[in-house]
Scaffold this active site. Structure first.
Site, PDB file in Angstrom:
ATOM      1  CD  GLU A  87      -6.579   6.274   1.454  1.00  0.00           C
ATOM      2  OE1 GLU A  87      -7.087   5.802   0.432  1.00  0.00           O
ATOM      3  OE2 GLU A  87      -5.377   6.138   1.755  1.00  0.00           O
ATOM      4  CG  ASN A  97      -4.992   6.833   8.443  1.00  0.00           C
ATOM      5  OD1 ASN A  97      -4.234   7.617   9.003  1.00  0.00           O
ATOM      6  ND2 ASN A  97      -4.583   5.982   7.500  1.00  0.00           N
ATOM      7  CG  HIS A 149       1.854   8.932   1.881  1.00  0.00           C
ATOM      8  ND1 HIS A 149       2.787   7.995   2.276  1.00  0.00           N
ATOM      9  CD2 HIS A 149       0.647   8.427   2.233  1.00  0.00           C
ATOM     10  CE1 HIS A 149       2.165   6.967   2.815  1.00  0.00           C
ATOM     11  NE2 HIS A 149       0.866   7.195   2.810  1.00  0.00           N
ATOM     12  CD  GLU A 182      -0.911   5.344   5.578  1.00  0.00           C
ATOM     13  OE1 GLU A 182      -0.607   5.501   4.382  1.00  0.00           O
ATOM     14  OE2 GLU A 182      -1.995   4.860   5.947  1.00  0.00           O
ATOM     15  CG  ASP A 237       6.047   8.075   2.302  1.00  0.00           C
ATOM     16  OD1 ASP A 237       5.421   9.109   1.980  1.00  0.00           O
ATOM     17  OD2 ASP A 237       5.634   6.935   2.032  1.00  0.00           O
TER      18      ASP A 237
HETATM   19  O1  9MR Z   1       2.251   0.517   1.129  1.00  0.00           O
HETATM   20  C1  9MR Z   1       1.111  -0.164   0.661  1.00  0.00           C
HETATM   21  C2  9MR Z   1       1.439  -0.869  -0.642  1.00  0.00           C
HETATM   22  O2  9MR Z   1       2.341  -1.926  -0.413  1.00  0.00           O
HETATM   23  C3  9MR Z   1       0.166  -1.399  -1.282  1.00  0.00           C
HETATM   24  O3  9MR Z   1       0.477  -1.915  -2.560  1.00  0.00           O
HETATM   25  C4  9MR Z   1      -0.843  -0.295  -1.391  1.00  0.00           C
HETATM   26  C5  9MR Z   1      -2.136  -0.797  -1.991  1.00  0.00           C
HETATM   27  O4  9MR Z   1      -3.098   0.176  -2.051  1.00  0.00           O
HETATM   28  O5  9MR Z   1      -1.117   0.240  -0.103  1.00  0.00           O
HETATM   29  C6  9MR Z   1       0.009   0.844   0.437  1.00  0.00           C
HETATM   30  O6  9MR Z   1      -0.313   1.446   1.689  1.00  0.00           O
HETATM   31  C7  9MR Z   1      -1.289   2.471   1.661  1.00  0.00           C
HETATM   32  C8  9MR Z   1      -2.011   2.442   2.977  1.00  0.00           C
HETATM   33  O7  9MR Z   1      -2.530   1.175   3.221  1.00  0.00           O
HETATM   34  C9  9MR Z   1      -3.103   3.487   3.031  1.00  0.00           C
HETATM   35  N1  9MR Z   1      -2.606   4.795   2.707  1.00  0.00           N
HETATM   36  C10 9MR Z   1      -1.832   4.891   1.491  1.00  0.00           C
HETATM   37  C11 9MR Z   1      -0.696   3.873   1.513  1.00  0.00           C
HETATM   38  C12 9MR Z   1       0.202   4.042   0.323  1.00  0.00           C
HETATM   39  O8  9MR Z   1      -0.498   3.772  -0.852  1.00  0.00           O
END
Ligand code: 9MR
Length: 375
Positions: free
Chosen positions: A174, A220, A256, A285, A287
């Site tokens: 990001e 990513n 997402h 990732e 969903d």
């Molecule tokens: O799924 C993850 C969640 O449990 C955490 O609280 C969150 C914190 O920022 O991160 C989520 O995973 C993220 C991933 O690491 C990077 N891309 C976005 C994902 C969803 O927020």
């Protein structure tokens, strides 16, 4: 590869009489093809056996209450259906280096041992991100050179520790905004950009490559399948890397997404931009939000069917746009709907994943299987 299909008697009869669309028309439209697959159930024991590339899932572990290592139901799903895992949280910077120079590998090692012992691969998530950065890093004071050294120490130590045990890494996560500019200042700004400048990205890739020359290295990001400014910025970055021999193997599309946005055609076109650069494409990732407008109080068969179609379409788009040699795999961001980050983030009902809150298979699982089986 095991592919068993139960075809309805009606379809069998049609084919036997020479009337099946397969036997008469090799150029059937996407719509006809989709319809056919919605009617054809794929029988399988193991989702990942339907693919030649990793089929992954992100998993909670370590100190989290829903850790797969303490949950038989979650563990069984992972063992049965997936060939790769990503740690949902425990391989991020704050988890692995909570204090400067103090690396904490126990939780991640336990998870990776579980994967190794069960023949499951690991996609490393994540070496460098602007979020889930430990406080000491956020308040680190130093000049550009000191920031670079601190950043590289983290990457080198982590990638060296896990070398040989991870197949691939999200090296940088990001770094761009949806408008294609570098993420810089503000609430969701990047301390890496602020203190080092854009070159932090290439420095991260070089450090990762030196520490683990065998892992595939990914950039990513989210919204790469929808924002043309963002995907174009990533394309420009990769082209620049390629000109200067900065190592990069692939681009991770988080994906997402919602049930209707972005369109299949846009998704395919954006995959193709990376394919044309010769890099791997990985859905990292995935969903599918079904309640993005909060219009549903509860899930229904119609919602589940729509979601099945959407998963089918996304996986089909991947298979269509990405040649076999460039497929880094597809990872679903979570096991059960009950665990999904979507519910925590939006604080509303949703059902984004392949298994429901009771760990039962959803039609969405069948949608993924149907697309894979079609390949
Ligand atoms: O799924 C993850 C969640 O449990 C955490 O609280 C969150 C914190 O920022 O991160 C989520 O995973 C993220 C991933 O690491 C990077 N891309 C976005 C994902 C969803 O927020």
């Amino acid at each position: 590869m095991k592919k068993t299909i139960i075809t309805s008697l009606f379809t069998l009869l049609l084919v036997a009489c020479g009337g099946g669309s397969d036997s008469t028309d090799n150029s059937q439209s996407g719509q006809q093809k989709d319809q056919q697959n919605q009617d054809t159930e794929v029988v399988f024991d193991n989702l990942s056996s339907l693919a030649e590339f990793p089929i992954g899932v992100s998993v909670p572990a370590g100190q989290y209450a829903n850790s797969i290592l303490n949950s038989e139901a979650r563990k069984q799903i992972v063992l049965q259906h997936f060939s790769q895992i990503s740690a949902e949280n425990i391989m991020k910077m704050d988890a692995l280096q909570p204090n400067q120079g103090q690396f904490s590998f126990n939780h991640a090692d336990n998870l990776i041992n579980f994967a190794n012992n069960n023949g499951i691969g690991v996609h490393g998530h994540v070496l460098l991100w602007h979020s889930q950065v430990p406080n000491w890093m956020k308040s680190f004071s130093g000049d550009k050179q000191q920031w670079l050294t601190m950043m590289k120490t983290h990457i080198t130590t982590v990638a060296t520790h896990f070398a040989g045990q991870v197949e691939s890494w999200d090296v940088v996560n990001e770094a761009f905004l949806d408008n294609g500019l570098y993420r810089s200042i503000g609430d969701s700004g990047s301390v890496w950009y602020q203190n080092i400048g854009a070159e932090f990205i290439q420095e991260a890739f070089v450090a990762a490559s030196q520490a683990d020359p065998n892992a595939d290295l990914y950039y990513n990001d989210y919204n790469l399948s929808s924002s043309s400014s963002k995907i174009n910025a990533v394309v420009a970055m990769v082209e620049d890397f390629q000109t200067r021999n900065i190592p990069i193997d692939g681009v991770g599309f988080q994906m997402h997404v919602t049930s209707s946005y972005p369109s299949d055609d846009t998704i395919k076109a954006h995959f193709k931009k990376i394919v044309d650069l010769g890099l791997k494409v990985k859905i990292t990732e995935l969903d599918v939000r079904m309640n993005a407008n909060s219009q549903h109080q509860q899930v229904s068969d119609a919602i589940l069917k729509l979601q099945q179609q959407r998963y089918f379409d996304i996986v089909s788009a991947y298979l269509e746009a990405v040649p076999a040699a460039q497929r880094g795999g597809i990872t679903i961001w979570g096991i059960s709907d009950a665990d999904s980050w979507i519910l925590n983030l939006y604080d509303q009902e949703d059902w984004p994943l392949l298994f429901d809150e009771n760990f039962n298979e959803k039609p969405a699982l069948q949608g993924v299987a149907q697309a894979l089986n079609n390949d």
